[in-house]
Design an enzyme around this catalytic site. Sequence first.
Site, PDB file in Angstrom:
ATOM      1  N   TYR A   1     -11.872 -83.378  44.890  1.00 57.02           N
ATOM      2  CA  TYR A   1     -10.687 -82.815  45.554  1.00 57.02           C
ATOM      3  C   TYR A   1     -11.147 -81.828  46.639  1.00 57.02           C
ATOM      4  O   TYR A   1     -10.697 -81.890  47.788  1.00 57.02           O
ATOM      5  CB  TYR A   1      -9.759 -82.130  44.540  1.00 57.02           C
ATOM      6  CG  TYR A   1      -8.543 -81.550  45.211  1.00 57.02           C
ATOM      7  CD1 TYR A   1      -7.562 -82.392  45.733  1.00 57.02           C
ATOM      8  CD2 TYR A   1      -8.393 -80.173  45.377  1.00 57.02           C
ATOM      9  CE1 TYR A   1      -6.453 -81.866  46.398  1.00 57.02           C
ATOM     10  CE2 TYR A   1      -7.289 -79.642  46.037  1.00 57.02           C
ATOM     11  CZ  TYR A   1      -6.322 -80.491  46.542  1.00 57.02           C
ATOM     12  OH  TYR A   1      -5.237 -79.974  47.199  1.00 57.02           O
TER      13      TYR A   1
ATOM     14  N   LYS B   1     -10.761 -82.054  50.837  1.00 55.92           N
ATOM     15  CA  LYS B   1     -10.105 -81.032  51.660  1.00 55.92           C
ATOM     16  C   LYS B   1     -11.100 -80.400  52.642  1.00 55.92           C
ATOM     17  O   LYS B   1     -10.716 -80.023  53.748  1.00 55.92           O
ATOM     18  CB  LYS B   1      -9.431 -79.987  50.762  1.00 55.92           C
ATOM     19  CG  LYS B   1      -8.245 -80.570  49.973  1.00 55.92           C
ATOM     20  CD  LYS B   1      -7.164 -81.145  50.903  1.00 55.92           C
ATOM     21  CE  LYS B   1      -5.909 -81.575  50.168  1.00 55.92           C
ATOM     22  NZ  LYS B   1      -4.853 -82.082  51.084  1.00 55.92           N
TER      23      LYS B   1
HETATM   24  C1  8X3 Z   1      -3.990 -76.851  45.868  1.00 51.56           C
HETATM   25  C2  8X3 Z   1      -4.579 -75.557  45.462  1.00 51.56           C
HETATM   26  O1  8X3 Z   1      -6.268 -74.314  44.045  1.00 51.56           O
HETATM   27  O2  8X3 Z   1      -5.247 -76.257  43.036  1.00 51.56           O
HETATM   28  O3  8X3 Z   1      -4.646 -77.478  46.892  1.00 51.56           O
HETATM   29  O4  8X3 Z   1      -6.888 -76.521  44.768  1.00 51.56           O
HETATM   30  S1  8X3 Z   1      -5.792 -75.701  44.288  1.00 51.56           S
END
Ligand code: 8X3
Length: 256
Positions: A156, A160
């Site tokens: 993830y 990003k």
């Molecule tokens: C969402 C925030 O902190 O769960 O992108 O990655 S977090």
Amino acid sequence: MINRLKGKFAIITGATSGIGKELAYQLADAGAHLLLTGRRKDRLEDISHDITHRTGVQVFTSAFDISNLQECKDFYQEFSDHPVDILVNNAGLAAGLDPVQTAAIDDWEQMIDTNIKGLIYMTRLFLPGMLARNEGHILNVSSIAGHESYPSGSIYCATKHAVHAFTRSLKMDVGHTDIRVGLVSPGAVETEFSMVRFKGDRKKADSVYSGIEPLTAGDIAEIILFMLNRPPHVNILDTFVVPTAQSSGTIIHRKG
Ligand code: 8X3
């Protein structure tokens, strides 16, 4: 505040819930016409009917899989005669929160396909039209995870970070034009995000926001609206926004 959004034509991906949905309502209130995309056709239609009923703006919808290049191309062809003023690449998700050694590769693929491929396909398809008119604004929804990594969030966070890097390169590639490019990087926002990440485990999802006042989708939509509504010479490159109780991806001050 001057409203520069009236009559603009905006695409929002991932508009069926959360930040995308809230942004659709706020942009419609500002008088922008909308093209909303997502996977869930019924939700898109409900939102479209509701917005059309409440405001005078035009709302188009298209349900397709943004991680599929051919489906993105078909979508582009279908709407190619609508000049796009604003593209908000909002579609994205987290699947799982697991260390590298045990994480599911299917989860990784889903995040890479949606968060990276969907965003770059849409940008690549709609950017030439903006360049031809020398007008347009591309806004990518990233995350605190685009600025820093945290344990068990490897892919993830990697997706990003990729959004972050892609956006900064994109800005440079169109730097000789009037196209604007920006990122919004939120911390904890209470949406369906955690229910999706934890695959419907309500207890785990709720624990993410327990003891804090998280950001809302409306908080982030307001910031995006502000970014989009700046005068043409103002390009906000990034907005890094956290709840007051959050200091980093892992440091959150919980009450109680
Ligand atoms: C969402 C925030 O902190 O769960 O992108 O990655 S977090």
